[in-house]
Design a protein around this motif. Structure first.
Motif, PDB file in Angstrom:
ATOM      1  N   VAL A 145      32.152  31.445  67.981  1.00  0.00           N
ATOM      2  CA  VAL A 145      32.686  30.462  67.036  1.00  0.00           C
ATOM      3  C   VAL A 145      32.780  31.071  65.638  1.00  0.00           C
ATOM      4  O   VAL A 145      33.769  30.864  64.925  1.00  0.00           O
ATOM      5  N   LEU A 146      31.768  31.824  65.249  1.00  0.00           N
ATOM      6  CA  LEU A 146      31.782  32.489  63.951  1.00  0.00           C
ATOM      7  C   LEU A 146      32.985  33.431  63.844  1.00  0.00           C
ATOM      8  O   LEU A 146      33.675  33.462  62.819  1.00  0.00           O
ATOM      9  N   CYS A 147      33.251  34.180  64.889  1.00  0.00           N
ATOM     10  CA  CYS A 147      34.422  35.068  64.904  1.00  0.00           C
ATOM     11  C   CYS A 147      35.712  34.260  64.768  1.00  0.00           C
ATOM     12  O   CYS A 147      36.635  34.666  64.054  1.00  0.00           O
ATOM     13  N   TRP A 148      35.767  33.125  65.443  1.00  0.00           N
ATOM     14  CA  TRP A 148      36.947  32.254  65.351  1.00  0.00           C
ATOM     15  C   TRP A 148      37.156  31.786  63.914  1.00  0.00           C
ATOM     16  O   TRP A 148      38.262  31.802  63.396  1.00  0.00           O
ATOM     17  N   TYR A 149      36.079  31.367  63.257  1.00  0.00           N
ATOM     18  CA  TYR A 149      36.176  30.946  61.858  1.00  0.00           C
ATOM     19  C   TYR A 149      36.677  32.093  60.985  1.00  0.00           C
ATOM     20  O   TYR A 149      37.533  31.900  60.112  1.00  0.00           O
ATOM     21  N   VAL A 150      36.135  33.278  61.196  1.00  0.00           N
ATOM     22  CA  VAL A 150      36.534  34.427  60.394  1.00  0.00           C
ATOM     23  C   VAL A 150      38.019  34.727  60.597  1.00  0.00           C
ATOM     24  O   VAL A 150      38.746  34.996  59.633  1.00  0.00           O
ATOM     25  N   VAL A 151      38.490  34.651  61.830  1.00  0.00           N
ATOM     26  CA  VAL A 151      39.912  34.882  62.098  1.00  0.00           C
ATOM     27  C   VAL A 151      40.761  33.826  61.383  1.00  0.00           C
ATOM     28  O   VAL A 151      41.734  34.154  60.695  1.00  0.00           O
ATOM     29  N   CYS A 152      40.406  32.548  61.541  1.00  0.00           N
ATOM     30  CA  CYS A 152      41.196  31.453  60.952  1.00  0.00           C
ATOM     31  C   CYS A 152      41.136  31.428  59.430  1.00  0.00           C
ATOM     32  O   CYS A 152      42.143  31.193  58.767  1.00  0.00           O
ATOM     33  N   TRP A 153      39.960  31.642  58.874  1.00  0.00           N
ATOM     34  CA  TRP A 153      39.769  31.474  57.431  1.00  0.00           C
ATOM     35  C   TRP A 153      40.095  32.722  56.625  1.00  0.00           C
ATOM     36  O   TRP A 153      40.454  32.623  55.460  1.00  0.00           O
ATOM     37  N   TYR A 154      39.921  33.897  57.214  1.00  0.00           N
ATOM     38  CA  TYR A 154      40.089  35.132  56.461  1.00  0.00           C
ATOM     39  C   TYR A 154      41.068  36.098  57.123  1.00  0.00           C
ATOM     40  O   TYR A 154      41.918  36.653  56.444  1.00  0.00           O
ATOM     41  N   GLY A 155      40.918  36.311  58.420  1.00  0.00           N
ATOM     42  CA  GLY A 155      41.746  37.293  59.113  1.00  0.00           C
ATOM     43  C   GLY A 155      43.230  37.002  59.012  1.00  0.00           C
ATOM     44  O   GLY A 155      44.014  37.858  58.576  1.00  0.00           O
TER      45      GLY A 155
END
Length: 167
Positions: A145-155
């Motif tokens: 989930v943390l990786c998903w947030y990073v992709v959506c919010w920053y990546g």
């Protein structure tokens, strides 16, 4: 980039005809709209976190879960402070003719607040999943989930920024 003599900036590919103050006003309005969304989410999450300690189930949590809870509450408090910071910043410097600088600082506070919100949500998810189940896969779910947030919010935003920087 050049000036047209009336204080307006003009330049190839700029696409806007606005003064520095007009640009700062526009960026401020956009930033405040963005902050409103994040503020609402972090304040609701923080409010719920504050109530956990007063539930009967809290005493049943182990030492590790108590630590995770304390870290989560502190992260939530810091995220709330950073995301409310731009409002206070604007109020204190309003009328001082430093809006472009205020926009930059408020933007930085907002980015810090979003990182803290990301960590708060991951920590809260870890706490809830640990309380719901004691399976070994919980940390992996949280990392996913943390990786998903990073992709959506920053990546994706940074990818788009890089991809379209020459347009």
């Amino acid at each position: 980039m050049s000036s047209d003599g009336a204080g307006r900036r003009t330049g190839p590919g700029d696409g806007r005809d606005e003064t520095e103050d007009e640009r700062a006003d526009r960026k401020w309005s956009e930033l405040i709209q963005e902050v409103r969304v994040a503020q609402t989410g972090v304040q609701i999450l923080f409010g719920f976190l504050l109530t956990v300690v007063f539930t009967p189930r809290y005493e049943d949590l182990g030492t590790t879960d108590h630590t995770i809870y304390i870290v989560t509450v502190v992260l939530g408090a810091c995220a709330t402070g950073a995301l409310i910071g731009p409002v206070s910043f604007h109020r204190i410097v309003s009328g001082r003719r430093i809006k472009p600088q205020a926009v930059r600082w408020a933007s930085r506070l907002t980015l810090v607040g979003l990182v803290l919100l990301l960590l708060t949500m991951a920590s809260a998810l870890l706490l809830v999943l640990r309380a719901a189940t004691h399976d070994d896969y919980v940390p992996w779910l949280v990392v996913g989930v943390l990786c998903w947030y990073v992709v959506c919010w920053y990546g994706l935003p940074y990818w788009a920024r890089f991809r379209h920087r020459g347009d």
